[in-house]
Write an enzyme that holds these catalytic residues in place. Structure first.
Site, short mmCIF file in Angstrom:
data_model
loop_
_atom_site.label_atom_id
_atom_site.label_comp_id
_atom_site.label_asym_id
_atom_site.label_seq_id
_atom_site.Cartn_x
_atom_site.Cartn_y
_atom_site.Cartn_z
CD GLU A 43 33.61 43.38 46.49
OE1 GLU A 43 33.94 42.19 46.40
OE2 GLU A 43 34.42 44.30 46.72
CB THR A 74 35.30 50.41 47.81
OG1 THR A 74 35.00 49.71 46.60
CG2 THR A 74 36.63 51.11 47.65
NE ARG A 115 37.21 50.41 43.17
CZ ARG A 115 38.01 49.75 42.34
NH1 ARG A 115 38.49 50.34 41.27
NH2 ARG A 115 38.31 48.50 42.59
CE LYS A 173 38.53 42.50 47.88
NZ LYS A 173 37.52 43.38 47.27
O1 LIG Z 1 37.28 48.33 45.37
C1 LIG Z 1 37.57 47.50 46.22
O2 LIG Z 1 37.03 47.44 47.32
C2 LIG Z 1 38.62 46.52 46.01
O3 LIG Z 1 38.94 45.81 46.91
C3 LIG Z 1 39.28 46.41 44.75
C4 LIG Z 1 38.70 45.35 43.84
O4 LIG Z 1 38.38 44.20 44.55
C5 LIG Z 1 39.69 45.05 42.80
O5 LIG Z 1 40.02 46.23 42.16
C6 LIG Z 1 39.21 44.09 41.79
O6 LIG Z 1 40.36 43.68 41.15
P1 LIG Z 1 40.46 43.42 39.60
O7 LIG Z 1 39.63 42.22 39.31
O8 LIG Z 1 41.91 43.19 39.41
O9 LIG Z 1 39.99 44.65 38.91
#
Ligand SMILES: O=C(O)C(=O)C[C@H](O)[C@H](O)COP(=O)(O)O
Length: 209
Positions: A41, A69, A45, A129
């Site tokens: 995925e 995102t 960003r 999700k």
């Molecule tokens: O960017 C996106 O669309 C999101 O939904 C955020 C990510 O899924 C999380 O930031 C991952 O989380 P971590 O594994 O805690 O870093």
């Protein structure tokens, strides 16, 4: 076609990957595949995320390529044009969901409340999700949702690590988890692809439901 249930069964972990420099994209994707993780995925960003998507789509055909995102209909369309094979959003609005459903690829919408789960279910989607998984209530919250709504399969994401993943994967309504720990920024910037291979191997070894 829009239901992402099959997407959730490729790997016990969907790596959530942010790539600043598109020149790294292909090597990151190849390292994941080498480690046994055949799905990614890629978050939208960064300004160059679409370019990274295109490169992976063209050069790493053996990875299932998702765009994450997704906040707007325009981003969803751009991601599909760049080669995304599935779409992930951190949350949903009625208009974004409606738009994504018209794009004819699997959609994994983000939910964090029972009402949101029910709203997405009304559109016929049973794969979602759960974000942000840790702050939103963790495994206990998902176990509680599973009692009244057993038909939904979740990919919890947000605050999950190799050590906490099994607590989620043990639940009957969790098909896989998502996490960014497989592709640390430091490893990408130092071109330490073998480190990513090892992290992917650790993730791939987690139990697959
Ligand atoms: O960017 C996106 O669309 C999101 O939904 C955020 C990510 O899924 C999380 O930031 C991952 O989380 P971590 O594994 O805690 O870093």
């Amino acid at each position: 076609m829009a239901d992402a249930s099959k997407v959730l069964h490729i790997s016990p972990v969907i790596p959530v990957v942010t790539i600043a420099d598109p020149q790294h994209a292909v090597q990151v994707a190849r390292a994941l595949v080498e480690g046994g993780v055949g799905i990614i995925e890629l978050t939208l960003r960064t300004d160059s995320a679409l370019e990274s998507l295109k490169r992976i789509a063209n050069e790493v055909p053996d990875i299932l390529l998702g765009a994450g995102t997704i906040l707007t209909p325009a981003q969803a369309e751009d991601a599909v044009s760049a080669g995304a094979q599935f779409l992930v959003s951190p949350g949903v609005t009625p208009s974004l969901l409606q738009h994504m459903l018209q794009l004819d690829i699997p959609v994994l919408p983000g939910v964090a409340s029972v009402g949101e789960v029910m709203a997405v279910l009304e559109h016929g989607l049973t794969a979602m999700k759960f974000f942000p998984a840790g702050p939103a209530g963790g495994p206990e919250y998902l176990a509680a949702i599973g009692a009244p709504i057993p038909a939904v399969q979740f990919c919890p994401t947000g605050g999950i690590s190799l050590s906490s993943a099994p607590d989620y994967l043990a639940l009957p309504n969790v098909a896989c988890v998502g996490g960014s720990w497989l592709t640390p920024r430091s490893a990408i910037e130092s071109h330490d692809w073998q480190h990513i291979v090892k992290l992917a191997q650790g993730a791939a070894a987690l139990r697959l439901e």
